[in-house]
Design a protein around this motif. Structure first.
Motif, PDB file in Angstrom:
ATOM      1  N   GLY A 203      -0.947 -47.072  56.895  1.00 56.77           N
ATOM      2  CA  GLY A 203      -0.623 -45.687  57.024  1.00 56.77           C
ATOM      3  C   GLY A 203      -1.432 -45.874  58.691  1.00 56.77           C
ATOM      4  N   LYS A 204      -2.986 -46.091  58.827  1.00 55.40           N
ATOM      5  CA  LYS A 204      -3.850 -46.537  60.160  1.00 55.40           C
ATOM      6  C   LYS A 204      -2.047 -47.283  61.400  1.00 55.40           C
ATOM      7  N   GLY A 205      -2.042 -48.043  60.770  1.00 57.25           N
ATOM      8  CA  GLY A 205      -1.212 -49.596  61.734  1.00 57.25           C
ATOM      9  C   GLY A 205       0.347 -48.498  61.713  1.00 57.25           C
ATOM     10  N   MET A 206       1.049 -46.940  61.146  1.00 59.30           N
ATOM     11  CA  MET A 206       2.098 -47.077  62.129  1.00 59.30           C
ATOM     12  C   MET A 206       1.980 -45.955  63.345  1.00 59.30           C
ATOM     13  N   LYS A 207       2.787 -46.117  63.601  1.00 56.65           N
ATOM     14  CA  LYS A 207       3.140 -45.140  65.308  1.00 56.65           C
ATOM     15  C   LYS A 207       3.919 -44.345  64.959  1.00 56.65           C
ATOM     16  N   PRO A 208       3.430 -42.733  64.914  1.00 54.85           N
ATOM     17  CA  PRO A 208       2.469 -42.140  64.468  1.00 54.85           C
ATOM     18  C   PRO A 208       1.182 -42.294  63.149  1.00 54.85           C
ATOM     19  N   PRO A 209      -0.241 -42.970  63.538  1.00 50.22           N
ATOM     20  CA  PRO A 209      -0.402 -43.118  62.316  1.00 50.22           C
ATOM     21  C   PRO A 209      -0.174 -41.979  61.208  1.00 50.22           C
ATOM     22  N   VAL A 210      -0.063 -42.320  59.775  1.00 45.64           N
ATOM     23  CA  VAL A 210       0.429 -41.677  59.009  1.00 45.64           C
ATOM     24  C   VAL A 210      -0.708 -41.365  57.426  1.00 45.64           C
ATOM     25  N   PHE A 211      -1.148 -40.739  57.541  1.00 44.60           N
ATOM     26  CA  PHE A 211      -2.610 -40.431  56.129  1.00 44.60           C
ATOM     27  C   PHE A 211      -1.656 -39.924  54.793  1.00 44.60           C
ATOM     28  N   LEU A 212      -2.571 -40.312  53.982  1.00 44.46           N
ATOM     29  CA  LEU A 212      -2.393 -39.383  53.111  1.00 44.46           C
ATOM     30  C   LEU A 212      -2.589 -37.900  52.705  1.00 44.46           C
ATOM     31  N   LYS A 213      -1.989 -37.358  51.449  1.00 46.95           N
ATOM     32  CA  LYS A 213      -2.336 -35.312  51.177  1.00 46.95           C
ATOM     33  C   LYS A 213      -1.095 -35.449  50.041  1.00 46.95           C
ATOM     34  N   PRO A 214      -2.626 -34.557  49.642  1.00 48.91           N
ATOM     35  CA  PRO A 214      -2.527 -33.928  48.536  1.00 48.91           C
ATOM     36  C   PRO A 214      -1.062 -34.235  47.438  1.00 48.91           C
ATOM     37  N   GLY A 215      -0.467 -34.839  46.659  1.00 48.26           N
ATOM     38  CA  GLY A 215       1.098 -35.096  45.619  1.00 48.26           C
ATOM     39  C   GLY A 215       1.603 -36.852  46.351  1.00 48.26           C
ATOM     40  N   ASP A 216       0.895 -37.264  47.454  1.00 49.01           N
ATOM     41  CA  ASP A 216       1.019 -38.269  47.459  1.00 49.01           C
ATOM     42  C   ASP A 216       1.072 -39.219  46.129  1.00 49.01           C
ATOM     43  N   SER A 217       2.129 -40.670  45.810  1.00 49.29           N
ATOM     44  CA  SER A 217       1.872 -40.914  44.895  1.00 49.29           C
ATOM     45  C   SER A 217       1.934 -42.709  45.260  1.00 49.29           C
ATOM     46  N   ILE A 218       0.823 -43.468  44.829  1.00 50.20           N
ATOM     47  CA  ILE A 218       0.561 -44.743  46.173  1.00 50.20           C
ATOM     48  C   ILE A 218       1.043 -45.315  44.520  1.00 50.20           C
ATOM     49  N   GLU A 219       1.673 -46.320  44.661  1.00 44.00           N
ATOM     50  CA  GLU A 219       1.877 -47.702  43.436  1.00 44.00           C
ATOM     51  C   GLU A 219       1.687 -48.768  44.226  1.00 44.00           C
ATOM     52  N   ILE A 220       0.882 -49.681  43.606  1.00 43.89           N
ATOM     53  CA  ILE A 220       0.746 -51.542  43.875  1.00 43.89           C
ATOM     54  C   ILE A 220       1.126 -52.474  42.775  1.00 43.89           C
TER      55      ILE A 220
END
Length: 294
Positions: free
Chosen positions: A263-280
Motif C-alpha cells: 500500500g505504501k508504494g501506491m500513488k497515492p499510498p493506500v493503507f488498511l482500514k477496519p473491514g479490509d480483508s487480506i488474503e495471501i
C-alpha cells in the motif's frame, strides 16, 4: 504433511492435516498412551524421528475417534508463541526496494529486522487497527522458513538441511511509526501484526521454495503478484548470514521478504482500514486470510 496448532471444544492440540481431515495428535497420543510433545516447537525439535510417531498415531485403532473435518476446528498460528522474535529479511525483492524509495535502496548486503513474539496471531484472527497509534497500517505477504535443526555458523551448502518447513506470514507494518522512529521494531511489532499460517508444510512437500508464486489480495483485489525466484538473497544466504555468531534454533522463524505492490508504494499510498480483508496465497503452501478489526 501439514502441521497445525488448532482448537476444538476449547482444547488446543497439535495436528496433521491430510485431505481436509485434521488428525488430533495430542488426543491420539493420550488414548494410545504414547509420549508426545505438547507444542509444535517441541515436535519440531525432535527432528525426523517425530514422523515415525505421527505415522503410528494416525494409523492407530483410535484414529477415527480423533479426526475432524477442517471446518470443525479453529486454526491458530502453527507456532502461537515463538521462543524469540521472528527474523525478517528486508527489501529482498528488487522491485519492492525501488517502490519504497529508488534503485539506491536495493541492498548490497542482507537487511534484517524482527517482529516481537506478541505480534503473532493465526489464520482467521482479527488484526487490530491500532487507530490510537497509527493510521498507516500496511500489508506484506511473505514466505516464511521454519528452522528444524539448531545450528551456528551454518555453511551455505548445508543450509537447506536446517529447514523443517514453510508457512505464510503477513508482515503488517505501521509505516508512520517506522518512519518516525527511523527503525523497524516498533512499527513491525504491534500486537496482532504478524498473522501466520494456516499451517507449516514440511520441506519434503516444497521441493523448490525459490520458485513459488506469491499473491496478496485486499478485498479481492490483487495487490502483490510475485515469485520467490526474484529473491535478491537466496534461502541458503539468509540462513548462513543469520547464523554467523548467532545460534538458529529449532522452531525459529525467518520471513523472507515481500514482493512489490504494498500500500505504501501506491500513488497515492493506500493503507488498511477496519473491514479490509487480506488474503495471501503462496503456491504449494496455502492461503492465509485475516481482516482488520477495530
Amino acid at each position: 504433511m501439514k502441521w497445525v496448532t488448532a482448537v476444538r471444544n476449547e482444547k488446543t492440540f497439535i495436528g496433521i492435516v491430510k485431505e481436509e481431515k485434521v488428525f488430533n495428535l495430542t488426543a491420539l497420543a493420550k488414548s494410545s498412551d504414547v509420549k508426545f510433545p505438547s507444542t509444535l516447537i517441541e515436535a519440531i525439535s525432535l527432528g525426523e524421528s517425530v514422523f515415525e510417531q505421527v505415522e503410528t498415531l494416525i494409523h492407530s485403532d483410535s484414529a477415527q475417534n480423533h479426526t475432524y473435518e477442517l471446518n470443525e476446528v479453529q486454526l491458530k498460528s502453527p507456532i502461537p508463541r515463538p521462543r524469540k522474535n521472528v527474523f525478517c529479511i528486508g527489501k529482498n525483492y528488487r522491485d519492492h526496494a525501488i517502490e519504497m524509495g529508488s534503485e539506491a535502496d536495493i541492498p548490497e548486503d542482507i537487511m534484517v529486522f524482527s517482529k516481537a513474539p506478541t505480534s503473532v496471531i493465526g489464520h482467521g484472527d482479527g488484526i487490530p487497527n491500532h487507530s490510537s497509534i497509527t493510521n498507516q497500517l500496511d500489508y506484506e505477504g511473505e514466505l516464511a522458513i521454519i528452522i528444524g535443526k539448531t545450528g551456528t555458523g551454518i555453511k551455505k551448502e548445508n543450509a537447506m538441511d536446517h529447514i523443517f518447513g514453510y508457512t505464510i506470514i503477513n508482515d503488517i507494518t505501521a509505516r508512520d511509526l517506522q518512519k518516525k522512529h527511523k527503525q523497524f521494531l516498533l512499527g513491525k511489532s504491534l500486537n496482532g501484526t504478524c498473522p501466520m499460517g494456516p499451517w507449516i508444510v514440511h520441506h519434503s512437500d516444497v521441493p523448490n521454495p525459490e520458485n513459488l508464486s506469491i499473491v496478496t489480495k485486499v478485498n479481492g483485489e490483487v495487490r502483490q503478484n510475485g515469485n520467490t525466484s526474484d529473491f535478491i538473497f537466496d534461502i541458503p544466504t539468509m540462513i548462513t548470514e543469520l547464523s554467523k555468531g548467532m545460534t538458529l534454533e529449532a522452531g525459529d522463524i525467518i520471513a523472507t521478504g515481500t514482493p512489490a505492490g504494498v500500500g505504501k508504494g501506491m500513488k497515492p499510498p493506500v493503507f488498511l482500514k477496519p473491514g479490509d480483508s487480506i488474503e495471501i496465497t503462496i503456491e504449494g503452501i496455502g492461503t492465509l486470510r485475516n481482516e482488520i478489526v477495530d
